[in-house]
Structures are given as structure tokens and as C-alpha cells.
Write an enzyme that holds these catalytic residues in place. Sequence first.
Site, PDB file in Angstrom:
ATOM      1  N   ILE A  38       1.557  -0.522   4.351  1.00  0.00           N
ATOM      2  CA  ILE A  38       0.419  -1.388   4.023  1.00  0.00           C
ATOM      3  C   ILE A  38       0.904  -2.816   3.722  1.00  0.00           C
ATOM      4  O   ILE A  38       0.325  -3.790   4.211  1.00  0.00           O
ATOM      5  CB  ILE A  38      -0.375  -0.807   2.841  1.00  0.00           C
ATOM      6  CG1 ILE A  38      -0.994   0.538   3.247  1.00  0.00           C
ATOM      7  CG2 ILE A  38      -1.461  -1.781   2.379  1.00  0.00           C
ATOM      8  CD1 ILE A  38      -1.598   1.341   2.101  1.00  0.00           C
TER       9      ILE A  38
ATOM     10  N   ASP B 223      11.214  -5.304  -2.408  1.00  0.00           N
ATOM     11  CA  ASP B 223      11.166  -3.873  -2.108  1.00  0.00           C
ATOM     12  C   ASP B 223      12.570  -3.333  -2.330  1.00  0.00           C
ATOM     13  O   ASP B 223      13.545  -4.093  -2.324  1.00  0.00           O
ATOM     14  CB  ASP B 223      10.714  -3.644  -0.647  1.00  0.00           C
ATOM     15  CG  ASP B 223      10.234  -2.224  -0.393  1.00  0.00           C
ATOM     16  OD1 ASP B 223      10.965  -1.270  -0.758  1.00  0.00           O
ATOM     17  OD2 ASP B 223       9.143  -2.044   0.157  1.00  0.00           O
TER      18      ASP B 223
ATOM     19  N   CYS C 232       3.370  -1.342  -3.697  1.00  0.00           N
ATOM     20  CA  CYS C 232       4.403  -0.332  -3.942  1.00  0.00           C
ATOM     21  C   CYS C 232       3.747   0.890  -4.578  1.00  0.00           C
ATOM     22  O   CYS C 232       2.643   0.790  -5.123  1.00  0.00           O
ATOM     23  CB  CYS C 232       5.506  -0.899  -4.835  1.00  0.00           C
ATOM     24  SG  CYS C 232       4.908  -1.431  -6.439  1.00  0.00           S
ATOM     25  N   PRO C 233       4.399   2.052  -4.498  1.00  0.00           N
ATOM     26  CA  PRO C 233       3.792   3.241  -5.106  1.00  0.00           C
ATOM     27  C   PRO C 233       3.907   3.210  -6.629  1.00  0.00           C
ATOM     28  O   PRO C 233       4.716   2.447  -7.177  1.00  0.00           O
ATOM     29  CB  PRO C 233       4.616   4.388  -4.526  1.00  0.00           C
ATOM     30  CG  PRO C 233       5.888   3.794  -4.066  1.00  0.00           C
ATOM     31  CD  PRO C 233       5.685   2.336  -3.839  1.00  0.00           C
TER      32      PRO C 233
ATOM     33  N   THR D 121      -4.291  -3.378  -4.734  1.00  0.00           N
ATOM     34  CA  THR D 121      -5.005  -2.326  -3.988  1.00  0.00           C
ATOM     35  C   THR D 121      -4.153  -1.062  -3.964  1.00  0.00           C
ATOM     36  O   THR D 121      -4.402  -0.174  -3.170  1.00  0.00           O
ATOM     37  CB  THR D 121      -5.282  -2.769  -2.534  1.00  0.00           C
ATOM     38  OG1 THR D 121      -4.030  -3.108  -1.929  1.00  0.00           O
ATOM     39  CG2 THR D 121      -6.235  -3.946  -2.453  1.00  0.00           C
TER      40      THR D 121
ATOM     41  N   ARG E 229      -2.129   1.077  -7.008  1.00  0.00           N
ATOM     42  CA  ARG E 229      -2.484   2.039  -8.053  1.00  0.00           C
ATOM     43  C   ARG E 229      -2.696   1.281  -9.361  1.00  0.00           C
ATOM     44  O   ARG E 229      -1.926   0.368  -9.693  1.00  0.00           O
ATOM     45  CB  ARG E 229      -1.376   3.095  -8.243  1.00  0.00           C
ATOM     46  CG  ARG E 229      -1.349   4.179  -7.183  1.00  0.00           C
ATOM     47  CD  ARG E 229      -2.562   5.102  -7.229  1.00  0.00           C
ATOM     48  NE  ARG E 229      -2.552   6.115  -6.183  1.00  0.00           N
ATOM     49  CZ  ARG E 229      -3.179   6.021  -5.013  1.00  0.00           C
ATOM     50  NH1 ARG E 229      -3.881   4.946  -4.721  1.00  0.00           N
ATOM     51  NH2 ARG E 229      -3.128   7.006  -4.133  1.00  0.00           N
TER      52      ARG E 229
ATOM     53  N   GLU F   4      -9.344   4.449 -14.013  1.00  0.00           N
ATOM     54  CA  GLU F   4     -10.439   4.587 -13.046  1.00  0.00           C
ATOM     55  C   GLU F   4     -10.993   6.002 -12.941  1.00  0.00           C
ATOM     56  O   GLU F   4     -12.129   6.200 -12.503  1.00  0.00           O
ATOM     57  CB  GLU F   4     -10.006   4.099 -11.659  1.00  0.00           C
ATOM     58  CG  GLU F   4      -8.973   4.993 -10.967  1.00  0.00           C
ATOM     59  CD  GLU F   4      -8.634   4.509  -9.555  1.00  0.00           C
ATOM     60  OE1 GLU F   4      -8.300   3.324  -9.398  1.00  0.00           O
ATOM     61  OE2 GLU F   4      -8.711   5.336  -8.627  1.00  0.00           O
TER      62      GLU F   4
ATOM     63  N   HIS G 208     -12.029   1.464  -5.696  1.00  0.00           N
ATOM     64  CA  HIS G 208     -11.107   2.261  -4.858  1.00  0.00           C
ATOM     65  C   HIS G 208     -11.711   2.519  -3.472  1.00  0.00           C
ATOM     66  O   HIS G 208     -11.833   3.653  -3.034  1.00  0.00           O
ATOM     67  CB  HIS G 208     -10.759   3.590  -5.545  1.00  0.00           C
ATOM     68  CG  HIS G 208      -9.394   4.085  -5.162  1.00  0.00           C
ATOM     69  ND1 HIS G 208      -8.505   4.586  -6.076  1.00  0.00           N
ATOM     70  CD2 HIS G 208      -8.761   4.164  -3.963  1.00  0.00           C
ATOM     71  CE1 HIS G 208      -7.392   4.957  -5.454  1.00  0.00           C
ATOM     72  NE2 HIS G 208      -7.530   4.700  -4.162  1.00  0.00           N
TER      73      HIS G 208
HETATM   74  P1  NAD Z   1       4.737   3.214   1.937  1.00  0.00           P
HETATM   75  O1  NAD Z   1       5.472   4.389   1.397  1.00  0.00           O
HETATM   76  O2  NAD Z   1       4.702   2.995   3.421  1.00  0.00           O
HETATM   77  O3  NAD Z   1       5.293   1.863   1.276  1.00  0.00           O
HETATM   78  C1  NAD Z   1       5.610   1.755  -0.074  1.00  0.00           C
HETATM   79  C2  NAD Z   1       6.757   0.747  -0.166  1.00  0.00           C
HETATM   80  O4  NAD Z   1       7.040   0.565  -1.565  1.00  0.00           O
HETATM   81  C3  NAD Z   1       8.037   1.241   0.502  1.00  0.00           C
HETATM   82  O5  NAD Z   1       8.550   0.238   1.355  1.00  0.00           O
HETATM   83  C4  NAD Z   1       8.977   1.506  -0.660  1.00  0.00           C
HETATM   84  O6  NAD Z   1      10.348   1.253  -0.357  1.00  0.00           O
HETATM   85  C5  NAD Z   1       8.439   0.522  -1.677  1.00  0.00           C
HETATM   86  N1  NAD Z   1       8.909   0.793  -3.034  1.00  0.00           N
HETATM   87  C6  NAD Z   1       9.294   1.975  -3.581  1.00  0.00           C
HETATM   88  N2  NAD Z   1       9.692   1.789  -4.842  1.00  0.00           N
HETATM   89  C7  NAD Z   1       9.548   0.474  -5.107  1.00  0.00           C
HETATM   90  C8  NAD Z   1       9.796  -0.344  -6.236  1.00  0.00           C
HETATM   91  N3  NAD Z   1      10.282   0.187  -7.357  1.00  0.00           N
HETATM   92  N4  NAD Z   1       9.528  -1.654  -6.151  1.00  0.00           N
HETATM   93  C9  NAD Z   1       9.027  -2.195  -5.019  1.00  0.00           C
HETATM   94  N5  NAD Z   1       8.785  -1.483  -3.903  1.00  0.00           N
HETATM   95  C10 NAD Z   1       9.045  -0.172  -3.947  1.00  0.00           C
HETATM   96  O7  NAD Z   1       3.265   3.327   1.337  1.00  0.00           O
HETATM   97  P2  NAD Z   1       1.951   2.622   1.885  1.00  0.00           P
HETATM   98  O8  NAD Z   1       1.270   3.519   2.869  1.00  0.00           O
HETATM   99  O9  NAD Z   1       2.260   1.233   2.272  1.00  0.00           O
HETATM  100  O10 NAD Z   1       1.057   2.637   0.554  1.00  0.00           O
HETATM  101  C11 NAD Z   1       1.374   1.819  -0.554  1.00  0.00           C
HETATM  102  C12 NAD Z   1       0.533   2.245  -1.738  1.00  0.00           C
HETATM  103  O11 NAD Z   1      -0.837   1.932  -1.478  1.00  0.00           O
HETATM  104  C13 NAD Z   1       0.527   3.759  -2.003  1.00  0.00           C
HETATM  105  O12 NAD Z   1       1.567   4.113  -2.858  1.00  0.00           O
HETATM  106  C14 NAD Z   1      -0.821   4.001  -2.622  1.00  0.00           C
HETATM  107  O13 NAD Z   1      -0.652   4.030  -4.036  1.00  0.00           O
HETATM  108  C15 NAD Z   1      -1.644   2.790  -2.254  1.00  0.00           C
HETATM  109  N6  NAD Z   1      -2.862   3.126  -1.486  1.00  0.00           N
HETATM  110  C16 NAD Z   1      -4.054   2.689  -1.944  1.00  0.00           C
HETATM  111  C17 NAD Z   1      -5.222   2.969  -1.239  1.00  0.00           C
HETATM  112  C18 NAD Z   1      -6.593   2.470  -1.684  1.00  0.00           C
HETATM  113  O14 NAD Z   1      -7.610   2.928  -1.166  1.00  0.00           O
HETATM  114  N7  NAD Z   1      -6.672   1.527  -2.597  1.00  0.00           N
HETATM  115  C19 NAD Z   1      -5.139   3.740  -0.067  1.00  0.00           C
HETATM  116  C20 NAD Z   1      -3.882   4.158   0.366  1.00  0.00           C
HETATM  117  C21 NAD Z   1      -2.736   3.857  -0.340  1.00  0.00           C
END
Ligand code: NAD
Length: 334
Positions: free
Chosen positions: A154, A173, A204-205, A231, A233, A262, A294
Amino acid sequence: MKVAVFSTKSYDRTFLEAANAGQHELVFFEPRLNLETSVLTAGFPAVCAFVNDTLDAKTLRAIAQNGVRLLALRSAGFNHVDLAVARDLDLTLLRVPAYSPYAVAEHAVAMILSLNRKIHRAYNRVREGNFALDGLLGFDLHGKTVGIVGTGRIGAITAQILHGFGCRLLGYDVYQNPDSLALGMEYVALPELFANSDIVSLHCPLLPETYHLINAGAIGQMKPGMMLINTSRGQLIDTKAVTKGLKSGKIGYLGLDVYEQETDLFFEDLSNHVIQDDVFQRLLTFPNVLITGHQAFFTQEALQNIAETTIKNITDFEQGRTSPNQIDLSELKK
Ligand code: NAD
């Protein structure tokens, strides 16, 4: 396979039934899964859950006792699952790692544009016959610096869209994404990202190390008047610290699609209730805060992908196939 689907909304049912095409016996429950509702899982080998279902130790033990062996998550994130307990109970956890990164990235950008150009305020003004422009002044995104925290699926697409606007990209990252590097993203340490970004977008997660990543200390390092977008968590942000930042003007704009507490609010129509969460209610009083409940994932393409992957996950489990969507619990510390 008989599957108890929790937190079902009409749209979940529509997309899941279409993807299922009669393969599995899906039983839809509107309530959230928690210890109280876990009684409904009796006789089901599989449970399908969403982001605000409670999947803590007690609930997991209760559903496992009822015979549940598979937890099929209709989400990418799994921070709401007690993984150690799931492992001890020998539950299989499958998720939907990627359904539409575009949906979330585009929503993050929609928040940036709305906050900057004050679309949320202009919409109301014009409907009331107020065509004055005072208070609606925005800025060109072109040439501004955006800090992307988490450049996975994302975050990288958000970067790509903002690159199209002519923004300078900073990234943080634990891994560097080649696609983001190719756009000219410069990876820097967090304090440097905070100090130099006009806009910070979180992707990030939620992990123990990212809990309250945006706290008073981080806000202190930020550019005065910056824009913060979350967007990802809710618990990435210390909401009380951010409220202080908004009051002092250090944070000039806040866009939230997720919120720490939430679970008690989002996905429900509470318009006839008195909302008890004072921290949330305070946020709603700021003119420069935009909150959505959300909904970043909520596009047709995403719902279709979620439904199709969830059904495939259930079929893979039933037929004993290994799945790349299985959450690996073997690495967890005992
Ligand atoms: P992804 O796993 O592809 O990317 C997450 C990135 O965060 C990775 O590149 C990872 O290396 C990085 N990361 C891990 N630990 C980290 C840290 N300590 N500091 C910085 N970066 C770090 O995940 P994604 O598909 O891009 O999703 C990202 C987040 O979006 C998910 O974790 C989820 O919580 C959130 N999300 C929200 C919605 C919504 O509707 N609002 C929907 C889907 C996902």
C-alpha cells in the site's frame, strides 16, 4: 465445509455468496465474534472473521473447544489475533494478504486532497449557499515532501500516486522497496522523515515495535503545521498526544481511517446513540480533522478479491493444500 461467518454486513454476504457459488455451507452471523457470541460456533469446523472481531485467548479457546479448526480472516492484518494461543490450540490461520492495495492507497490520497483543499468544509458551505472562500486556502502538492512510513504494497502505491503529483518522497521501512527507490524515494531514519515531511502517511503494520509510533516525542520532531494520515491501524497513533499536537498547531491536518478504540464504534450506525468516547468526540470538533470509519478497503474490486481469496483459503484447508496465505505460527516464541 460449514463456515460461521461473523460481523456480516449485507455487502459481505453479497460478495461471499457470489464467490462461494455453493461450494461451502456459509452461515452468516451479524454479531461480532467474541467470548459471548463464541457459542454460535458450535458444530462449525471453520470461522470467518473480520478486523474488529475479538480473537483473544478466551475467545480462541472457546471456539476451539466448539470444534473450530480453521480461522479464515477476511483481512490482511492479523494483529487482533492472539497468535501464541492460536498456535497452542493448533488452529490454522489463513488471511487475505493483498486484496486491493490501490483501494487503501487511493483513500489515503483522497484524505490528503480533501484535507488540503478542505473539500469536507466546502461541500457543506456550498449547500448552505455560502460561497465565501475564506478558510479554504490550500497548497500545491507539487514540490511538497511526503514521508511514507512502511513502503510495502500500500505504501509503495501511495508513493507512486504522490510521485505523479510531483511530490518529493521520503521513506522509512525495515526493508527498502525497489519500486519506491526507482521513483526516487530517499530512505531515511524516522526522526529525519518527521523533521522534513509536509505530509506523513502511515502504511506499516501494527506490531509491538510500531505501537504508538506517533507519540509526543515523534510529534515534537515534526514540521509545524504538517499533515498526518493514518489508513493503517489506529494504535500506531497515541490519539491523546495527537490531540495535543492539533491544539498547539504542530499538526495542521489529521486524516484518520482507523482509530485506537474503533472496535466500539466503526462499522455500526450509532447515529441515534450518545457516543461515550470523549477522545474521539474531541477529534470531531477540529475543522482540520477528517475521519472515515475504516472504509479505505471498501471498493468493489477489494470486496471481490477478499471474498474470492477467503473461499479459496477455505477450500485449500478442506482439501489439505498448503497455502501461501497461511500465517506461520511455528516461528513464535514459546
Ligand atoms: P505490507 O506487508 O505489504 O507492507 C507493510 C510494510 O511495513 C512492509 O514493507 C514492512 O517491511 C513494513 N514494516 C514492518 N515493520 C515496520 C516498522 N517497524 N517500521 C516501518 N515499516 C515496517 O502491507 P500492506 O498491504 O501495504 O498493508 C499495510 C497496512 O495497511 C496493514 O498492516 C494494515 O494494517 C493496513 N490496512 C488498512 C486497511 C484499511 O481499510 N484501512 C486495509 C488494508 C490494510
